[in-house]
Design an enzyme around this catalytic site. Structure first.
Site, PDB file in Angstrom:
ATOM      1  CG  HIS A  68     -19.719  16.457   2.933  1.00  0.00           C
ATOM      2  ND1 HIS A  68     -19.905  15.267   2.287  1.00  0.00           N
ATOM      3  CD2 HIS A  68     -19.292  16.141   4.191  1.00  0.00           C
ATOM      4  CE1 HIS A  68     -19.603  14.274   3.090  1.00  0.00           C
ATOM      5  NE2 HIS A  68     -19.239  14.778   4.267  1.00  0.00           N
ATOM      6  N   GLY A  99     -21.942  17.785   9.071  1.00  0.00           N
ATOM      7  CA  GLY A  99     -20.976  17.307  10.059  1.00  0.00           C
ATOM      8  C   GLY A  99     -19.803  16.675   9.343  1.00  0.00           C
ATOM      9  CB  SER A 126     -16.000  12.460   6.437  1.00  0.00           C
ATOM     10  OG  SER A 126     -16.149  11.217   5.802  1.00  0.00           O
ATOM     11  CE  LYS A 129     -22.165  14.225   6.463  1.00  0.00           C
ATOM     12  NZ  LYS A 129     -20.954  13.697   7.125  1.00  0.00           N
ATOM     13  CB  SER A 130     -25.381   8.298   5.443  1.00  0.00           C
ATOM     14  OG  SER A 130     -24.706   9.145   4.539  1.00  0.00           O
ATOM     15  CG  ASP A 187     -21.250  11.864   0.235  1.00  0.00           C
ATOM     16  OD1 ASP A 187     -20.761  12.315   1.298  1.00  0.00           O
ATOM     17  OD2 ASP A 187     -20.553  11.531  -0.730  1.00  0.00           O
ATOM     18  CD  GLU A 235     -19.998   5.805   0.917  1.00  0.00           C
ATOM     19  OE1 GLU A 235     -18.940   5.314   1.364  1.00  0.00           O
ATOM     20  OE2 GLU A 235     -20.064   6.944   0.412  1.00  0.00           O
ATOM     21  NE  ARG A 281     -28.421  22.206  28.937  1.00  0.00           N
ATOM     22  CZ  ARG A 281     -27.907  21.852  30.125  1.00  0.00           C
ATOM     23  NH1 ARG A 281     -26.629  22.115  30.390  1.00  0.00           N
ATOM     24  NH2 ARG A 281     -28.636  21.249  31.044  1.00  0.00           N
TER      25      ARG A 281
END
Length: 323
Positions: A143, A158, A160, A164-165, A182, A207, A248
């Site tokens: 995913h 990450g 839902s 991301k998209s 996706d 999507e 860091r």
């Protein structure tokens, strides 16, 4: 190719590239192929069967065919019956060689597919092996969203709804290329290469929440989509909170595992105002620099240590100076 493909399906896919002739007209085509290996059964035909692996495809080259042809009919029949009793998936005769007496009958009696190719044995192996390796490679479905950024495959992961998209869409708008959104279908090539691609039904689509499905090639052009890409860096998006531990300096390199392959993993905490697209581009460029031998974090750390060492030497000198 998934485990359980039939010999008939393999024949249909390789008939032209391997110049195959089906010598038994469909016999054995329903047999399952469960291994991506192919070998020559020289020792088995000579009578030694202790180390024989029967679930591999078998190739008969000039050595095997000439050996069978040199035997008396009774001995040849005995060895062929012993060989085909292992129920091998299929047998290939290379270099368009004539069949020794009894080979066709033994294969038909055992229900084993028998093919002949015009290719020389080495060329037959050269064409067959990459196909089997690719089709039987370990695979999984992940995913996330995969993009080609400056030639680096970034797998954005990450939970839902974290963005991301949207991140990959912004990268595409800036001239980079979408691979999958996706659902990312991954396979391992060799020991350390992981290839990602989209499902064939969703290729070129994304999507976007609030908009729905969009067609990337129609909006941004065909150059905005790539069929597959090697995954080189995993970028994990995480919600920001005060207790979140993040690197860091870049010295504490984290890795993630995909199909047994260790890949660099970078956690990116999200908070208002963060330009995630630029960060993704910098991650890709920094990976290219490291690949070429330039590690900014390590170089800075070395300079800092050298500076502290020089300062310590000066302090020691002043302490020891009695004049």
């Amino acid at each position: 190719m998934s485990p359980g493909i039939t010999i008939g399906q393999l024949f249909d896919r390789l008939q032209n590239s391997l110049e195959l002739e089906d010598l038994l007209d469909g016999v054995g085509h329903d047999r399952q192929l469960e291994s991506g290996e192919i070998s020559s059964p020289g020792l088995v035909l000579a009578g030694y069967v202790e180390r024989f692996v029967p679930n591999r495809l078998q190739a008969l080259g000039e050595t095997e065919i000439s050996y069978l042809g040199s035997l008396l009919a009774e001995e040849r029949a005995r060895l062929l019956n012993q060989f085909f009793a292992f129920k091998v998936p299929a047998v290939f005769v290379t270099k368009d060689q004539p069949l020794p007496s009894g080979l066709r009958e033994a294969a038909r009696g055992a229900g084993v597919a028998l093919f002949r190719t015009k290719l020389k044995t080495n060329e037959f192996y050269r064409r067959m092996k990459p196909f089997l390796e690719a089709e039987f490679a370990p695979s999984a479905t992940l995913h996330g969203s995969l993009a080609d950024v400056f030639g680096v495959g970034l797998l954005v992961t990450g939970k839902s709804g974290i963005g991301k998209s949207e991140c990959v869409l912004d990268l595409v708008e800036r001239g980079h290329r979408l691979v999958a959104d996706d659902i990312v279908m991954v396979t391992r090539r060799g020991n350390d290469v992981v290839i990602g691609r989209a499902h064939e039904l969703q290729r070129g689509h994304m999507e976007i929440r609030g908009i729905g499905l969009i067609n990337i090639p129609s909006i941004f052009g065909v150059k905005a989509v790539r069929q597959q890409k090697r995954i080189e860096v995993v970028v994990q998006l995480e919600e920001w909170n005060q207790t979140l531990l993040v690197d860091r300096t870049g010295l504490d390199t984290e890795t993630g595992e995909i199909l047994g392959v260790e890949l660099p993993k970078i956690r990116v905490p999200l908070n208002p105002g963060k330009n995630l697209t630029v960060i993704a581009e910098v991650i890709a460029l920094n990976h290219l620099l490291k690949y070429s031998g330039v590690d900014a974090a390590s170089a800075f750390n070395e300079r800092l240590i050298a500076h502290m060492a020089r300062a310590a030497d000066v302090e020691k000198y002043l302490r020891e100076d009695d004049e």
